[in-house]
Design a protein around this motif. Sequence first.
Motif, PDB file in Angstrom:
ATOM      1  N   ASP A  11       5.094   3.889 -10.321  1.00 34.03           N
ATOM      2  CA  ASP A  11       4.072   3.383 -11.181  1.00 34.03           C
ATOM      3  C   ASP A  11       3.681   2.266 -10.587  1.00 34.03           C
ATOM      4  N   LEU A  12       2.576   2.028 -10.158  1.00 31.44           N
ATOM      5  CA  LEU A  12       1.729   0.701  -9.487  1.00 31.44           C
ATOM      6  C   LEU A  12       0.703   0.197 -10.376  1.00 31.44           C
ATOM      7  N   THR A  13       1.077  -0.933 -10.730  1.00 33.44           N
ATOM      8  CA  THR A  13       0.084  -1.810 -11.725  1.00 33.44           C
ATOM      9  C   THR A  13      -0.971  -2.595 -10.827  1.00 33.44           C
ATOM     10  N   LEU A  14      -1.817  -3.214 -11.625  1.00 33.21           N
ATOM     11  CA  LEU A  14      -2.785  -3.998 -11.224  1.00 33.21           C
ATOM     12  C   LEU A  14      -2.502  -5.653 -11.540  1.00 33.21           C
ATOM     13  N   VAL A  67       1.011  -1.126   0.089  1.00 31.50           N
ATOM     14  CA  VAL A  67      -0.086   0.108   0.193  1.00 31.50           C
ATOM     15  C   VAL A  67       0.909   1.287   0.058  1.00 31.50           C
ATOM     16  N   MET A  68       1.160   1.805  -1.177  1.00 31.00           N
ATOM     17  CA  MET A  68       2.332   2.897  -1.390  1.00 31.00           C
ATOM     18  C   MET A  68       1.314   4.001  -1.723  1.00 31.00           C
ATOM     19  N   ASP A  69       0.138   3.793  -2.084  1.00 29.03           N
ATOM     20  CA  ASP A  69      -0.794   5.184  -2.506  1.00 29.03           C
ATOM     21  C   ASP A  69      -1.857   5.145  -1.525  1.00 29.03           C
ATOM     22  N   THR A  70      -1.942   5.931  -0.654  1.00 25.95           N
ATOM     23  CA  THR A  70      -2.798   5.732   0.688  1.00 25.95           C
ATOM     24  C   THR A  70      -4.090   6.648   0.264  1.00 25.95           C
ATOM     25  N   SER A  71      -3.980   7.383  -0.783  1.00 24.77           N
ATOM     26  CA  SER A  71      -5.015   8.138  -1.189  1.00 24.77           C
ATOM     27  C   SER A  71      -6.023   7.092  -2.115  1.00 24.77           C
ATOM     28  N   ASN A  72      -5.563   6.124  -2.752  1.00 23.58           N
ATOM     29  CA  ASN A  72      -6.520   5.316  -3.343  1.00 23.58           C
ATOM     30  C   ASN A  72      -6.476   3.782  -2.720  1.00 23.58           C
ATOM     31  N   ASP A  73      -5.776   3.518  -1.807  1.00 28.40           N
ATOM     32  CA  ASP A  73      -5.605   2.127  -1.151  1.00 28.40           C
ATOM     33  C   ASP A  73      -5.511   2.287   0.341  1.00 28.40           C
ATOM     34  N   ASN A  74      -5.580   1.182   0.853  1.00 30.06           N
ATOM     35  CA  ASN A  74      -5.559   0.996   2.456  1.00 30.06           C
ATOM     36  C   ASN A  74      -5.231  -0.457   2.782  1.00 30.06           C
ATOM     37  N   ARG A 115      -2.120 -10.280 -17.355  1.00 32.88           N
ATOM     38  CA  ARG A 115      -3.687 -10.503 -17.414  1.00 32.88           C
ATOM     39  C   ARG A 115      -4.114  -9.067 -16.729  1.00 32.88           C
ATOM     40  N   GLY A 116      -3.234  -8.517 -15.839  1.00 30.91           N
ATOM     41  CA  GLY A 116      -3.446  -7.047 -14.922  1.00 30.91           C
ATOM     42  C   GLY A 116      -3.542  -5.897 -15.993  1.00 30.91           C
ATOM     43  N   GLU A 117      -2.839  -6.071 -17.022  1.00 35.73           N
ATOM     44  CA  GLU A 117      -2.659  -5.126 -18.164  1.00 35.73           C
ATOM     45  C   GLU A 117      -3.953  -5.349 -19.377  1.00 35.73           C
ATOM     46  N   GLY A 118      -4.846  -6.463 -18.915  1.00 38.23           N
ATOM     47  CA  GLY A 118      -5.919  -6.702 -19.973  1.00 38.23           C
ATOM     48  C   GLY A 118      -5.927  -7.697 -20.943  1.00 38.23           C
ATOM     49  N   ALA A 119      -4.784  -8.650 -20.653  1.00 37.38           N
ATOM     50  CA  ALA A 119      -4.925  -9.852 -21.744  1.00 37.38           C
ATOM     51  C   ALA A 119      -5.816 -10.855 -21.204  1.00 37.38           C
ATOM     52  N   TYR A 120      -6.239 -11.549 -22.298  1.00 38.79           N
ATOM     53  CA  TYR A 120      -7.485 -12.347 -22.387  1.00 38.79           C
ATOM     54  C   TYR A 120      -7.108 -13.666 -22.416  1.00 38.79           C
ATOM     55  N   LEU A 121      -7.694 -14.643 -21.498  1.00 36.44           N
ATOM     56  CA  LEU A 121      -7.507 -16.224 -21.432  1.00 36.44           C
ATOM     57  C   LEU A 121      -8.593 -16.642 -22.344  1.00 36.44           C
ATOM     58  N   ARG A 125      -7.148  -2.949  -5.997  1.00 41.72           N
ATOM     59  CA  ARG A 125      -6.248  -1.653  -6.424  1.00 41.72           C
ATOM     60  C   ARG A 125      -4.831  -1.808  -7.191  1.00 41.72           C
ATOM     61  N   HIS A 126      -4.623  -0.844  -7.620  1.00 42.97           N
ATOM     62  CA  HIS A 126      -3.313  -0.740  -8.212  1.00 42.97           C
ATOM     63  C   HIS A 126      -2.316  -0.644  -7.023  1.00 42.97           C
ATOM     64  N   ARG A 127      -1.673  -1.705  -6.794  1.00 40.87           N
ATOM     65  CA  ARG A 127      -0.469  -1.523  -5.562  1.00 40.87           C
ATOM     66  C   ARG A 127       0.541  -2.191  -5.962  1.00 40.87           C
TER      67      ARG A 127
END
Length: 493
Positions: free
Chosen positions: A111-114, A53-60, A248-254, A120-122
Amino acid sequence: MKFKEYDVIIVGTGVSGLYAALNLDSSMQILMLSKRELTLCNSALAQGGVAAVMDTSNDNYELHIKDTLIAGGYKNNIDNVRILVEQGPKDVKNLLNYGVDFDRKQDGSIDLTLEGGHCRHRIAHHKDSTGFEIVTSLIEGVKKLSNVTILENTHLLGLTKRGDDFLFDVLHEGKHSYYTTKNTILATGGIGRVYDYTTNSAIATGDGIQFAYNMGADIQHLSYVQFHPTAFADHENRECFLVSEAVRGEGAYLLNCNKERFMHKYEPERKELAPRDVVSKDMMKEQKETGSDKFYLDISYKDPEFIKNRFPMIYNKVLEKGYDMTKEPIPIYPCQHYLMGGIGVNGHGATNVKGLYAAGECAHTGVHGINRLASNSLLEALVFSRLIAEDINKNNTHRELGTLEADYPSPDGKPLPKGIRTEIRHIMQRSYFVVPDYVEAAKDIKRVTELKNLLDNGGFEVTPDYIEAKSLTTVAYIILSEVVAEGKEKGII
């Protein structure tokens, strides 16, 4: 036999071992044993990143804890999960002090990814080779420490406890060397080589678990094995290249064998972003429905330059295999990836054996439950290895070091029969892949028990091959014992 004495001996040079060394008091003399070269470890293979949790404004913290519990089937040790999540961010930030180069946004922030299972992106990352970036940076930090001795290409052939002393027999440059300490940290990684196919490196044979088991340490939930759904489908090699969760976090399909998306049938809300164990099991369902084991991962609809810049290592690896992920789907299939169980430890990484600690994948802190959430592994390695170091620092008595004289058994004996490790791998692949085959496991445990008794009592020469065979057989025995017990509880066998 004379044993050279150290304050702490660390077995393993992945993130856990390195970070422990960096956090131990500089007044202590430390020996680090690396089975092969320093960078050959599961840590260096970690692609996605490290979750915090590096971005406390969007995550906790509560959201990260919730995601971890959901992925782990609520079988997690909640106290240790809180330690992991709440203390993790300071260790991730501390990596910057060792020169770890996380990818940045235009404003300079990390840069935090999903990734799958996260709400959340963390995920802090360095392209798609985060583990290698962290390992190489920490290696440089450790090499600057004058109190640390590192032995590469060193095989641990013996580890026993005599009173308060641990006695080590190691093979280095073809010669036996003997060491002793009152504080041992096992950071020996996973067990991937107990399977025919794994994403793990060649050193992942469960040696630390075997030595701990034989010293009387509690081994907990060794059957909690994770199978990653998106390993590159290459059955020509025992070590399968991992296609990161982050894709997959960046949108890849299975896609199934018909190049059709299918996860919506099983996970209508999370789809491809469901936790790893869920996706792997759903792929097995789809395989049964279609009658085909062909699966694909497709991110080719995204901008080619984005793909190349975000996943340069993966792009080049699959290109070497004849696939261009910017233009076409790539073949994938579930593969053994990670161990959630291991050597039982408390919140400070200590086992029930006085002076013995375990960290990283070989340890069972309980933070992962029955399935590890993506990118929590590097976080666990950092947090709990630091806590181990703090515990040792607190209890250090600053005594004079010298040599200890003790009797030690000869490593001589009969040659090891060929084929034991291969047989164990075939057994595990057959008995427990994604979903346990309880009936097969009940048959196979008999053969594994025979092999374990043979290796324990056969009077074989103690060589690196013997130790790996013994480790794999011990690991298989413990896993299948748990699987068979579970099958009996369910009334299946």
